[in-house]
Write a protein that holds these residues in place. Structure first.
Motif, PDB file in Angstrom:
ATOM      1  N   UNK A  61     -26.704 109.353  55.720  1.00 13.57           N
ATOM      2  CA  UNK A  61     -25.587 109.961  55.002  1.00 13.57           C
ATOM      3  C   UNK A  61     -25.496 109.364  53.598  1.00 13.57           C
ATOM      4  N   UNK A  62     -25.654 108.049  53.494  1.00  8.45           N
ATOM      5  CA  UNK A  62     -25.639 107.387  52.185  1.00  8.45           C
ATOM      6  C   UNK A  62     -26.771 107.926  51.317  1.00  8.45           C
ATOM      7  N   UNK A  63     -27.938 108.099  51.903  1.00 10.23           N
ATOM      8  CA  UNK A  63     -29.093 108.627  51.176  1.00 10.23           C
ATOM      9  C   UNK A  63     -28.805 110.037  50.663  1.00 10.23           C
ATOM     10  N   UNK A  64     -28.174 110.858  51.492  1.00  9.57           N
ATOM     11  CA  UNK A  64     -27.834 112.231  51.095  1.00  9.57           C
ATOM     12  C   UNK A  64     -26.870 112.223  49.910  1.00  9.57           C
ATOM     13  N   UNK A  69     -26.073 113.005  44.074  1.00 10.45           N
ATOM     14  CA  UNK A  69     -25.643 112.471  42.787  1.00 10.45           C
ATOM     15  C   UNK A  69     -26.807 112.471  41.798  1.00 10.45           C
ATOM     16  N   UNK A  70     -27.958 112.007  42.254  1.00 12.97           N
ATOM     17  CA  UNK A  70     -29.148 111.993  41.403  1.00 12.97           C
ATOM     18  C   UNK A  70     -29.485 113.404  40.943  1.00 12.97           C
ATOM     19  N   UNK A  71     -29.448 114.333  41.865  1.00  9.02           N
ATOM     20  CA  UNK A  71     -29.775 115.723  41.548  1.00  9.02           C
ATOM     21  C   UNK A  71     -28.803 116.304  40.518  1.00  9.02           C
ATOM     22  N   UNK A  72     -27.540 115.927  40.617  1.00 14.77           N
ATOM     23  CA  UNK A  72     -26.535 116.504  39.723  1.00 14.77           C
ATOM     24  C   UNK A  72     -26.666 116.012  38.289  1.00 14.77           C
ATOM     25  N   UNK A  86     -33.862 106.802  43.113  1.00 13.62           N
ATOM     26  CA  UNK A  86     -35.046 107.019  43.947  1.00 13.62           C
ATOM     27  C   UNK A  86     -35.392 105.769  44.742  1.00 13.62           C
ATOM     28  N   UNK A  87     -35.333 104.616  44.103  1.00 15.92           N
ATOM     29  CA  UNK A  87     -35.583 103.367  44.816  1.00 15.92           C
ATOM     30  C   UNK A  87     -34.577 103.133  45.925  1.00 15.92           C
ATOM     31  N   UNK A  88     -33.314 103.401  45.633  1.00 21.23           N
ATOM     32  CA  UNK A  88     -32.259 103.242  46.633  1.00 21.23           C
ATOM     33  C   UNK A  88     -32.427 104.232  47.772  1.00 21.23           C
ATOM     34  N   UNK A 103     -30.417  97.206  45.173  1.00 17.86           N
ATOM     35  CA  UNK A 103     -30.692  98.548  44.660  1.00 17.86           C
ATOM     36  C   UNK A 103     -29.401  99.317  44.381  1.00 17.86           C
ATOM     37  N   UNK A 104     -28.383  99.095  45.194  1.00 18.56           N
ATOM     38  CA  UNK A 104     -27.071  99.709  44.951  1.00 18.56           C
ATOM     39  C   UNK A 104     -26.493  99.195  43.642  1.00 18.56           C
TER      40      UNK A 104
END
Length: 132
Positions: A61-64, A69-72, A86-88, A103-104
């Motif tokens: 869920x955290x990855x999603x 967020x990255x995509x936006x 991406x690393x996270x 990484x966070x």
């Protein structure tokens, strides 16, 4: 080169290509102002939500959330933030629990810098002031 960032800073935030793709005129700038405002409107809240999911061992869920967020913000030229995400995402997907906090932190730092640069760009283009 843009007026709001040096060449080095363009890896943090650079919407020049987006403005060009949308017509490179005042209308394009107005559209990009709206896009930038929308992209940064939630601040770091999505990362906070992902952090809560990690604390509850809900890594996918955290990855999603991080992925969304990255995509936006990808269209904002946020290369450093995208790389941090991406690393996270990879660490979350692989369950590398020891790497996740560092990484966070990196992703949060990059997001804060991105928001700062995007805000400065909005100020220059009267976007943020017009929204108040």
């Amino acid at each position: 080169m843009t007026a709001y960032a040096s060449a080095h800073d363009e890896t943090i935030f650079c919407v020049d290509e987006l403005v060009e793709a949308l017509g490179n005129d005042e209308r394009a700038v107005r559209r990009v102002v709206r896009i930038v405002r929308d992209c940064i409107s939630l601040g770091i809240e999505p990362l906070n939500m992902a952090g809560e999911a990690v604390q509850q061992a809900r890594f996918m869920e955290a990855r999603r959330i991080v992925h969304q967020l990255r995509d936006s913000v990808t269209e904002l030229g946020a290369k450093r933030f995208v790389a941090a995400c991406l690393g996270l995402e990879l660490a979350l997907a692989e369950g590398k629990v020891l790497q996740i906090p560092l990484l966070f932190s990196a992703a949060e730092s990059e997001l804060r810098v991105l928001i700062e640069h995007a805000g400065a760009w909005l100020d220059q283009h009267e976007g943020r002031a017009a929204a108040r």
